[in-house]
Design an enzyme around this catalytic site. Sequence first.
Site, mmCIF file in Angstrom:
data_model
loop_
_atom_site.group_PDB
_atom_site.id
_atom_site.type_symbol
_atom_site.label_atom_id
_atom_site.label_comp_id
_atom_site.label_asym_id
_atom_site.label_seq_id
_atom_site.Cartn_x
_atom_site.Cartn_y
_atom_site.Cartn_z
ATOM 1 N N ASP A 161 42.012 25.409 34.814
ATOM 2 C CA ASP A 161 43.194 26.238 35.077
ATOM 3 C C ASP A 161 43.622 26.785 33.715
ATOM 4 O OD1 ASP A 161 45.820 27.190 35.375
ATOM 5 O OD2 ASP A 161 46.256 25.788 36.994
ATOM 6 N N LYS A 215 47.819 43.646 30.888
ATOM 7 C CA LYS A 215 46.496 44.209 30.585
ATOM 8 C C LYS A 215 46.532 45.055 29.310
ATOM 9 C CE LYS A 215 44.281 42.304 33.989
ATOM 10 N NZ LYS A 215 43.173 41.355 33.789
ATOM 11 N N TYR A 270 51.905 43.734 35.672
ATOM 12 C CA TYR A 270 50.437 43.635 35.599
ATOM 13 C C TYR A 270 49.924 44.543 34.469
ATOM 14 C CZ TYR A 270 45.556 43.918 37.113
ATOM 15 O OH TYR A 270 44.168 43.886 37.154
HETATM 16 N N1 NAP Z 1 40.032 44.089 41.808
HETATM 17 C C1 NAP Z 1 40.450 45.080 41.046
HETATM 18 O O1 NAP Z 1 40.699 46.191 41.537
HETATM 19 C C2 NAP Z 1 40.603 44.877 39.567
HETATM 20 C C3 NAP Z 1 40.782 46.008 38.769
HETATM 21 C C4 NAP Z 1 40.931 45.850 37.420
HETATM 22 C C5 NAP Z 1 40.897 44.591 36.861
HETATM 23 N N2 NAP Z 1 40.735 43.498 37.654
HETATM 24 C C6 NAP Z 1 40.731 42.182 37.006
HETATM 25 O O2 NAP Z 1 39.595 41.457 37.396
HETATM 26 C C7 NAP Z 1 39.850 40.068 37.223
HETATM 27 C C8 NAP Z 1 39.409 39.334 38.476
HETATM 28 O O3 NAP Z 1 40.235 39.733 39.557
HETATM 29 P P1 NAP Z 1 39.669 40.019 41.021
HETATM 30 O O4 NAP Z 1 39.984 41.417 41.354
HETATM 31 O O5 NAP Z 1 38.299 39.515 41.146
HETATM 32 O O6 NAP Z 1 40.708 39.147 41.894
HETATM 33 P P2 NAP Z 1 40.554 37.725 42.567
HETATM 34 O O7 NAP Z 1 39.498 37.763 43.620
HETATM 35 O O8 NAP Z 1 41.927 37.362 42.975
HETATM 36 O O9 NAP Z 1 40.066 36.787 41.388
HETATM 37 C C9 NAP Z 1 40.971 36.261 40.446
HETATM 38 C C10 NAP Z 1 40.413 34.962 39.946
HETATM 39 O O10 NAP Z 1 41.295 34.463 38.938
HETATM 40 C C11 NAP Z 1 41.561 33.114 39.277
HETATM 41 N N3 NAP Z 1 42.797 32.591 38.723
HETATM 42 C C12 NAP Z 1 44.073 32.931 39.004
HETATM 43 N N4 NAP Z 1 44.918 32.132 38.333
HETATM 44 C C13 NAP Z 1 44.139 31.256 37.618
HETATM 45 C C14 NAP Z 1 44.419 30.195 36.736
HETATM 46 N N5 NAP Z 1 45.672 29.835 36.447
HETATM 47 N N6 NAP Z 1 43.380 29.530 36.179
HETATM 48 C C15 NAP Z 1 42.106 29.865 36.465
HETATM 49 N N7 NAP Z 1 41.773 30.859 37.321
HETATM 50 C C16 NAP Z 1 42.795 31.546 37.878
HETATM 51 C C17 NAP Z 1 41.584 33.077 40.790
HETATM 52 O O11 NAP Z 1 41.477 31.729 41.214
HETATM 53 P P3 NAP Z 1 42.210 31.139 42.513
HETATM 54 O O12 NAP Z 1 41.249 31.382 43.623
HETATM 55 O O13 NAP Z 1 42.363 29.691 42.189
HETATM 56 O O14 NAP Z 1 43.510 31.852 42.672
HETATM 57 C C18 NAP Z 1 40.340 33.909 41.057
HETATM 58 O O15 NAP Z 1 39.187 33.153 40.871
HETATM 59 C C19 NAP Z 1 41.354 39.941 36.960
HETATM 60 O O16 NAP Z 1 41.570 39.757 35.578
HETATM 61 C C20 NAP Z 1 41.890 41.276 37.401
HETATM 62 O O17 NAP Z 1 43.083 41.609 36.740
HETATM 63 C C21 NAP Z 1 40.581 43.609 38.994
#
Ligand code: NAP
Length: 307
Positions: free
Chosen positions: A59, A156, A152
């Site tokens: 975490d 970033k 957010y």
């Molecule tokens: N999807 C998009 O459109 C998008 C666009 C730009 C950037 N991003 C970035 O991509 C990255 C991944 O996001 P995603 O879109 O794949 O969303 P996601 O499916 O919600 O994945 C987020 C991950 O971060 C984990 N997380 C949250 N809090 C945590 C903590 N305290 N310690 C360890 N892990 C933690 C979540 O784990 P849990 O399952 O335990 O919550 C999950 O594994 C993020 O940094 C996000 O800002 C995403």
Amino acid sequence: MAPLVWLITGCTSGIGLALVNGILARGDKVIATGRNITTRLAHLKDAPSSDSLALLDLDVTDPLSTVQSTVTQAVSIFGCIDVLVNNAGKSKLSSIEEASEDAVRSIFDVNLFGAIKTTQAVLPHMRAAKKGTVVFIGAGLGWVSMPFLTHYSLTKASLTMFAEGLQKEIGPLGLRSVIFEPGGFAETRLAESREGDPFGAPPQIEDYLPLFGKVFGGKSLADSIPGDIAKLPDAIIDVVKGEGLAKGRPFPLRVLLGSDTLDAVRQKINEQTQLIDTWEDVTLSVVKEGRRETGPWLLKNCSILKN
Ligand SMILES: NC(=O)c1ccc[n+]([C@@H]2O[C@H](COP(=O)([O-])OP(=O)(O)OC[C@H]3O[C@@H](n4cnc5c(N)ncnc54)[C@H](OP(=O)(O)O)[C@@H]3O)[C@@H](O)[C@H]2O)c1
């Protein structure tokens, strides 16, 4: 190229999980970390490539000393960490006026302070090995602010400055830092609530509802998102390994991923340039007489290409 060892945060879903699978498919080794990942993704250890995969609970909001212990344990698994991917992240939907202090703190705790701590924990190992790449998953929203997603964007944008400052400090040691700034990718849980941790809600204050409707109403968000998550891992892996489209190119500090982020960032840069030009006389009006020249030292240290 010999297989690399990657450590990735936040691998329980979305981009992190896609990266784990993509890296294994390319023949590298992965230490996939996440909250209770050893239980939640235990099935991954049954796959044929499982010798190249390790799962570790992490975490990123835990204290630095806990993150350091986990990283030390991670290094002992395959003998090193070549690439750290700071991927763990969360998003929050709220007007600025209504955001609770806890919600604001929690998004910074994961997106910014989590990445800072994990990077601090990995750097001594990379410095000792005299090689290593620190990857950040930023966002197009680190360049531009969207109403109701401002916190957010804040995290970033801060992460980008961290990645930039880090490159300037570790570049001379032979290490590297890069931030990928994706646009929208629908097949993730980023806009989902977690137990005891709501994603957020439309504004309760009526004054904000018309704007909220204009920004988010009237269209399916998933339909308007062009990013293909199946293509994302290879783009990141290629840049880190200097393969595919990245072959033969200098290592970059910032890479945009997605047509939406590309167009929004281009617009921002053009508009910012217009603003700078329009207000240049005011900008320069505060300069001491005869002191207009800027020293090459300052420009070199501020450059993201010349360091
Ligand atoms: N999807 C998009 O459109 C998008 C666009 C730009 C950037 N991003 C970035 O991509 C990255 C991944 O996001 P995603 O879109 O794949 O969303 P996601 O499916 O919600 O994945 C987020 C991950 O971060 C984990 N997380 C949250 N809090 C945590 C903590 N305290 N310690 C360890 N892990 C933690 C979540 O784990 P849990 O399952 O335990 O919550 C999950 O594994 C993020 O940094 C996000 O800002 C995403």
